[in-house]
Design a protein around this motif. Structure first.
Motif, PDB file in Angstrom:
ATOM      1  N   GLN A  77       0.854  -1.197   0.000  1.00 44.12           N
ATOM      2  CA  GLN A  77       0.000   0.000   0.000  1.00 44.12           C
ATOM      3  C   GLN A  77       0.891   1.249   0.000  1.00 44.12           C
ATOM      4  OE1 GLN A  77      -3.402   0.306  -0.148  1.00 44.12           O
ATOM      5  NE2 GLN A  77      -4.129  -1.750   0.370  1.00 44.12           N
ATOM      6  N   HIS A 114       0.518   8.037 -11.656  1.00 43.95           N
ATOM      7  CA  HIS A 114      -0.163   6.749 -11.691  1.00 43.95           C
ATOM      8  C   HIS A 114       0.408   5.835 -12.772  1.00 43.95           C
ATOM      9  CE1 HIS A 114      -3.554   3.895 -11.971  1.00 43.95           C
ATOM     10  NE2 HIS A 114      -3.809   4.270 -10.750  1.00 43.95           N
ATOM     11  N   ILE A 125      -5.073   2.735   0.539  1.00 41.04           N
ATOM     12  CA  ILE A 125      -5.656   3.625  -0.469  1.00 41.04           C
ATOM     13  C   ILE A 125      -7.107   3.172  -0.680  1.00 41.04           C
ATOM     14  CG2 ILE A 125      -5.483   4.488  -2.839  1.00 41.04           C
ATOM     15  CD1 ILE A 125      -2.524   3.393  -2.773  1.00 41.04           C
ATOM     16  N   LEU A 179     -17.020   3.410  -3.646  1.00 38.67           N
ATOM     17  CA  LEU A 179     -17.611   2.574  -4.703  1.00 38.67           C
ATOM     18  C   LEU A 179     -19.135   2.654  -4.661  1.00 38.67           C
ATOM     19  CD1 LEU A 179     -15.573  -0.803  -4.454  1.00 38.67           C
ATOM     20  CD2 LEU A 179     -15.164   1.137  -5.982  1.00 38.67           C
ATOM     21  N   VAL A 191      -8.193   7.594 -11.333  1.00 36.20           N
ATOM     22  CA  VAL A 191      -8.573   7.368  -9.941  1.00 36.20           C
ATOM     23  C   VAL A 191      -7.688   6.229  -9.436  1.00 36.20           C
ATOM     24  CG1 VAL A 191     -10.909   8.300 -10.084  1.00 36.20           C
ATOM     25  CG2 VAL A 191     -10.506   5.880 -10.618  1.00 36.20           C
ATOM     26  N   TYR A 192      -7.599   6.113  -8.126  1.00 43.92           N
ATOM     27  CA  TYR A 192      -6.546   5.274  -7.550  1.00 43.92           C
ATOM     28  C   TYR A 192      -7.048   3.935  -7.010  1.00 43.92           C
ATOM     29  CZ  TYR A 192      -3.941   9.402  -8.491  1.00 43.92           C
ATOM     30  OH  TYR A 192      -3.371  10.455  -9.167  1.00 43.92           O
ATOM     31  N   VAL A 193      -8.340   3.691  -7.173  1.00 42.22           N
ATOM     32  CA  VAL A 193      -8.888   2.388  -6.794  1.00 42.22           C
ATOM     33  C   VAL A 193      -9.803   1.918  -7.931  1.00 42.22           C
ATOM     34  CG1 VAL A 193     -10.195   1.082  -5.085  1.00 42.22           C
ATOM     35  CG2 VAL A 193      -8.751   2.983  -4.354  1.00 42.22           C
ATOM     36  N   ALA A 194      -9.709   0.635  -8.234  1.00 45.64           N
ATOM     37  CA  ALA A 194     -10.378   0.058  -9.401  1.00 45.64           C
ATOM     38  C   ALA A 194     -11.547  -0.820  -9.004  1.00 45.64           C
ATOM     39  CB  ALA A 194      -9.360  -0.785 -10.164  1.00 45.64           C
ATOM     40  N   HIS A 208     -12.967  -1.658  -2.160  1.00 49.24           N
ATOM     41  CA  HIS A 208     -11.671  -2.136  -2.662  1.00 49.24           C
ATOM     42  C   HIS A 208     -10.585  -1.185  -2.170  1.00 49.24           C
ATOM     43  CE1 HIS A 208     -13.990  -3.822  -6.380  1.00 49.24           C
ATOM     44  NE2 HIS A 208     -14.146  -4.574  -5.314  1.00 49.24           N
ATOM     45  N   THR A 209      -9.325  -1.617  -2.300  1.00 45.24           N
ATOM     46  CA  THR A 209      -8.229  -0.704  -1.983  1.00 45.24           C
ATOM     47  C   THR A 209      -7.269  -0.617  -3.172  1.00 45.24           C
ATOM     48  OG1 THR A 209      -6.838  -2.369  -0.905  1.00 45.24           O
ATOM     49  CG2 THR A 209      -8.438  -1.222   0.481  1.00 45.24           C
ATOM     50  N   GLY A 210      -6.256   0.263  -3.053  1.00 39.79           N
ATOM     51  CA  GLY A 210      -5.501   0.664  -4.240  1.00 39.79           C
ATOM     52  C   GLY A 210      -4.085   0.146  -4.373  1.00 39.79           C
TER      53      GLY A 210
END
Lengths: 463, 463
Positions: free
Chosen positions: A45, A57, A382, A388, B84-87, B427-429
C-alpha cells in the motif's frame, strides 16, 4: 548543546563475534558489498502511495526499475502460541540482522534471551567495513538490532534500562542487560562499543542520559577510543577517516521532510446527528483535501541520501574487502502510526534517493548487492475517492481516519487509517516486498522468509 | 428447471475480431498455451491470510513455489480526473483482457465506449482454443470482460440492459448495447455468440431472463448453434467434444466452500457505555473467535479445479495450436466485501488447487505460460492479536469489523475490515502480486502495469 564532540580510542571488537556456519560465494576473493535499505512499514500500500504521488499513476519508482522482486513472509514467535501474525520493527530487524526468528520487542536477542551475533558484527570480524544509517534515533529498534542485544527495545539508554515509566506506563526495562548488573549495557552503550565503523541518525538524548548511580553517559565511553562523534552535519566531511564515526543529528528521531497543509493529518469524517442515530440516514462530510508541503521542523536536517553518501565514502576508503551498510527510512512507519500520509510520502522520497545513491555506488563497484525491503506491513490503505457506493442513497464513509490528498495531476488519493481508534495505528500482517539489483538474481528466490534475506546477504559476503 | 439442455449450431465468429499489432515469439510454429488465473481481490494481505491458514506461518502456498513474481500497478481512468486510484473488477479485467486502460464498471469497452477486442477473441481468430471458467456468474465483470462489450457491468441479461432498478437504485443500463437497439446485446447474449469454446461457472438466471418485449432468452439463442449447455456437473464429461460447452451450475454465483462457525462473519467490538462517552475510558469486548467450517450451501457444487480440468481436457482435444484459458476464483473478493474471512480462505484454497492443475498441465505441455494475478486489492487486513498497545490502560480496538480466526496451530489470526460502515467494504488501491511459471522468465519484468500483463500474454501466443 553538543556540537562536533570528538573522542579517540581503539575500537573494541565485540566479544559477541562468534563462528557461525558459512557458505562461500563463487569467488570469495573479490571485494563484495551489501547495501540493505529498509523502508520501515513500507508495504505494497505504501509503495503504491509513493508511486502514485512521486511518479504519477503511470510512472515508475526507482525501486520499480530494479530487476529482482520478491515477497517476504514476516514471522514472529509468540509468547503464548507458536506464532503471532503481526510483527514489530524489533523482532523483524533482529531476524534480518541475525537470521533468527524471535518475539516482538526483542533487539538482537532470541526468544530465550540469548544474544545473537548480527550480520554487521560478523562482517566486521571477517574484515568488512560496516555502517548503520537511519532517520530514526540510532537506538531505535531497526538500527539497534544490527548493533546491540537487549531483551526489550525500550532499553535505549543507561537510565531506562533499569525500568521505570515509558509512554506513561510502567516499564520493566532490561535489568539483566544493564552494565551495573554485568550486562552489555543499554542500546546506546552497546553502540559505543559496537564494531560498526559509521553510525548516523538521530538519538543524541540517549547518549547524553547518564546511569542513575554514576551519572556516566554513553558519550563518555568514547573517551580513550578512536571515535569521532559529530552532531553538526557540516562536520561530516572533515571527520578523521581512520576513526569510527557516530553522527547524531537530533535529540530523538530526525524530523520528516513533508507535512500536511496546516499540519493536518487524517481526520474522522463528520456525520450528521441523524446519521449518528441510524447509519442509513443523514449525511456525512468528508474532510477537506490536504496538500503536502515542506515540514518547517525539517530545517537543515541532513537528507538520508546525504548520510548514505557519507557512509559509503568513508567505508570505501582504504578498503579492499567490501562493506555492509544498512540504511533505514524509518518514518514511513512512524508517520503512518500517526496518520500523516504526507509525512510517510516524504520519507518514501528519501528512500528513493537512497536507492539512487546505492545504484550509483554499484555502478562503480559492480560486486555490490542492493536489497530494498520492508520490515512489516502498516495500517494505511488507499481507498476509493469517492466510495464505490457513492450512488447508494446512504452515507458511506470510513469508520476510521481519512486523508484526501491533492495529487500533482489534480486528482485526489484518499488514504484510510482504521486499525484502531487509539493515538497510534496498528501494524498489519501482509508479506512485504523485496527489491534487488542484478546481484540478487539467482540468490533471492521469488518467495522467501525474512530469515532467508539475512541468509542470502551472508552467503553473498561469504560469512 | 433446466438440466443439460443441448443445442447445436455453427459458432459465429465475432465481427469484433480485428487486426492488431503483433509480435511473434521466438518459435511461432510451436503449440503454445496461456492459463491466466485471476484471484479476485487477491492482494498481499489475502495471499498472506491464505498462507497462514492453509500452509502455516512457516509454510508455502503453491503460488509461492512459482519462480517468477512481480508487482502489477492497477490503473483506472477517471471520469472527472485523468486517474482514480482504486479500481473495480470490470475495468481491471477489461485491461487484462484487452491491454486498454478504462473506467470503472466498463466491460470490454474503452472510456469512449468503443468495443475492445479481447485476447480470447484474438486467440480464437488465430486458431487457439479458448475457455473462461469462474466461480462467479459467467456474466460477472471478470469473465464477462473476456467475452463481451457493454458500457456497464450490470447489463448482464436482456431485461436489465434496458435499465430499471439494480441493488435498490435506479440503473440506466446500457440501452445502446441492447439487441433491440441494434447492439451486440447483454453480456449473456454476447456470451452465447462469443468465440469461446468452453464457458463454465454460475449465472443461469441471466440466461433464462427474457427480453421484455419478445420474451426471448439468451439460452434460446443456442438453438441452431453447435453449443452444449449443461447445468448438471455430472453431464460435463459426456458433452460432445466438437461443440462449444456452456456450463451454468448456479442461478447466480457458485456457493463458496467455507463459512465461519455458526455462519459468523467479522463483527464490531462491543464497548462499554463509559467507552462510548470517552474513548480513553471503559472497556471493550472483542468478538469471540471463529472457526472455519464447510458451508452447507456448497453441496455438490463442482470445485473450480474440476471445472479447470474439464476445460483443459476439452480445449486440448484435437488441438495442435494451443489454448487460452482464463480461470477466476471470484469470491475471494465477494467474501471480503461481506467481511467473511472463512469464505475468502476457502476460495483461496480453490485457487491453489487450480494452480496445481495448471502446473500438471504445463508439465505435460511445456510451452504453457501460467500467470496467477489479482485484479485489485481489497479491504481485509491482518491486525495484531492482541493490539500492539494491549499494555496501555486504554481500550484499543478496531473502529470497523474484526474476525478472530482459530488457526490450526491454536493461535488466532485477526482480520480487520474497516474501509466503511456500509454492508459492503471498499476495494483498496495497492499494486497486486503476479506469479508465473518458468515460461514467464524474461517475458514478465519485476514491475509492470496491468495492460502489460495482457501484452505479455499476447506476445507469448504470437498475437
Amino acid at each position: 548543546m553538543l556540537r562536533s564532540l570528538i573522542f579517540f580510542v581503539a575500537i573494541s571488537v565485540s566479544s559477541l563475534i562468534a563462528a557461525q556456519p558459512s557458505e562461500k560465494p563463487g569467488d570469495p576473493g573479490t571485494t563484495r558489498s551489501v547495501i540493505l535499505i529498509i523502508g520501515d512499514g513500507f508495504d505494497d500500500q505504501h509503495v503504491t502511495m509513493g508511486r502514485n504521488f512521486l511518479a504519477g499513476h503511470d510512472g515508475r519508482l526507482v525501486i520499480d526499475t530494479l530487476p529482482v522482486r520478491a515477497a517476504v513472509q514476516v514471522q514472529t514467535v509468540g509468547k503464548d502460541t507458536d506464532w503471532v501474525y503481526v510483527a514489530d520493527s524489533a523482532n523483524t530487524a533482529t531476524t534480518l540482522a541475525t537470521g533468527i526468528t524471535t518475539q516482538m520487542g526483542r533487539v538482537g536477542t532470541s526468544p530465550t534471551d540469548e544474544d545473537l551475533v548480527t550480520i554487521a558484527q560478523r562482517a566486521h570480524a571477517a574484515g568488512f567495513k560496516t555502517g548503520i544509517v537511519s532517520t530514526s534515533s540510532v537506538t531505535d529498534a531497526t538500527p539497534a538490532s544490527f548493533m546491540s542485544h537487549v531483551s526489550s527495545r525500550g532499553c535505549e539508554n543507561p537510565a531506562i534500562i533499569l525500568g521505570g515509566e515509558l509512554y506513561s506506563v510502567d516499564y520493566e526495562g532490561c535489568p539483566q542487560d544493564a552494565m551495573v548488573n554485568g550486562g552489555p549495557g543499554s542500546i546506546a552503550e552497546q553502540i559505543m562499543n559496537a564494531p560498526i565503523d559509521v553510525v548516523l541518525g538521530g538519538g543524541l538524548k540517549h547518549f547524553t542520559t547518564g546511569d542513575p548511580a554514576s551519572g556516566n553517559t554513553p558519550l563518555m565511553m568514547a573517551e580513550g577510543q578512536k571515535i569521532t562523534v559529530v552532531t553538526d552535519p557540516a562536520m561530516l566531511t572533515g571527520a578523521d577517516a581512520n576513526e569510527r564515526l557516530i553522527g547524531l543529528f537530533a535529540e530523538g528521531h530526525l524530523p520528516v521532510r513533508l507535512q500536511g497543509s496546516d499540519g493536518r493529518v487524517a481526520e474522522q469524517p463528520d456525520t450528521s446527528t441523524l446519521n449518528k442515530l441510524d447509519w442509513r440516514l443523514g449525511s456525512v462530510t468528508q474532510p477537506d483535501p490536504i496538500s503536502c508541503e515542506p515540514n518547517p521542523a525539517y530545517g537543515d536536517t541532513p537528507p538520508l541520501a546525504r548520510l548514505t553518501e557519507v557512509a559509503l565514502n568513508r567505508l570505501t576508503h582504504n578498503n579492499d574487502k567490501g562493506l555492509f551498510l544498512m540504511v533505514e527510512s524509518a518514518s514511513i512507519d512512524k508517520e503512518s502510526h500517526v496518520r500523516n500520509p504526507c509525512g510517510s510520502l516524504g520519507e518514501i522520497a528519501q528512500l528513493e534517493e537512497v536507492v539512487s545513491v546505492a545504484l550509483d555506488y554499484a555502478e562503480a563497484h559492480p560486486q555490490t548487492l542492493i536489497i530494498v525491503t520492508s520490515d512489516h506491513a502498516q495500517a494505511a490503505q488507499i481507498i476509493p475517492e469517492p466510495s464505490l457506493y457513492a450512488e447508494i442513497p446512504v452515507p458511506v464513509y470510513s469508520p476510521g481516519h481519512v486523508a484526501r490528498l491533492n495529487m500533482p495531476d489534480g486528482s485526489l488519493m484518499t488514504i484510510n487509517y482504521a486499525t484502531n481508534g487509539f493515538v497510534s495505528e496498528e501494524h498489519t500482517g501482509a508479506n512485504v516486498p523485496l527489491f534487488a539489483n542484478g546481484m540478487g538474481d539467482g540468490l533471492l528466490p521469488a518467495f522467501l522468509r525474512q530469515r532467508e534475506v539475512h541468509d542470502a546477504m551472508a552467503t553473498f559476503l561469504g560469512l
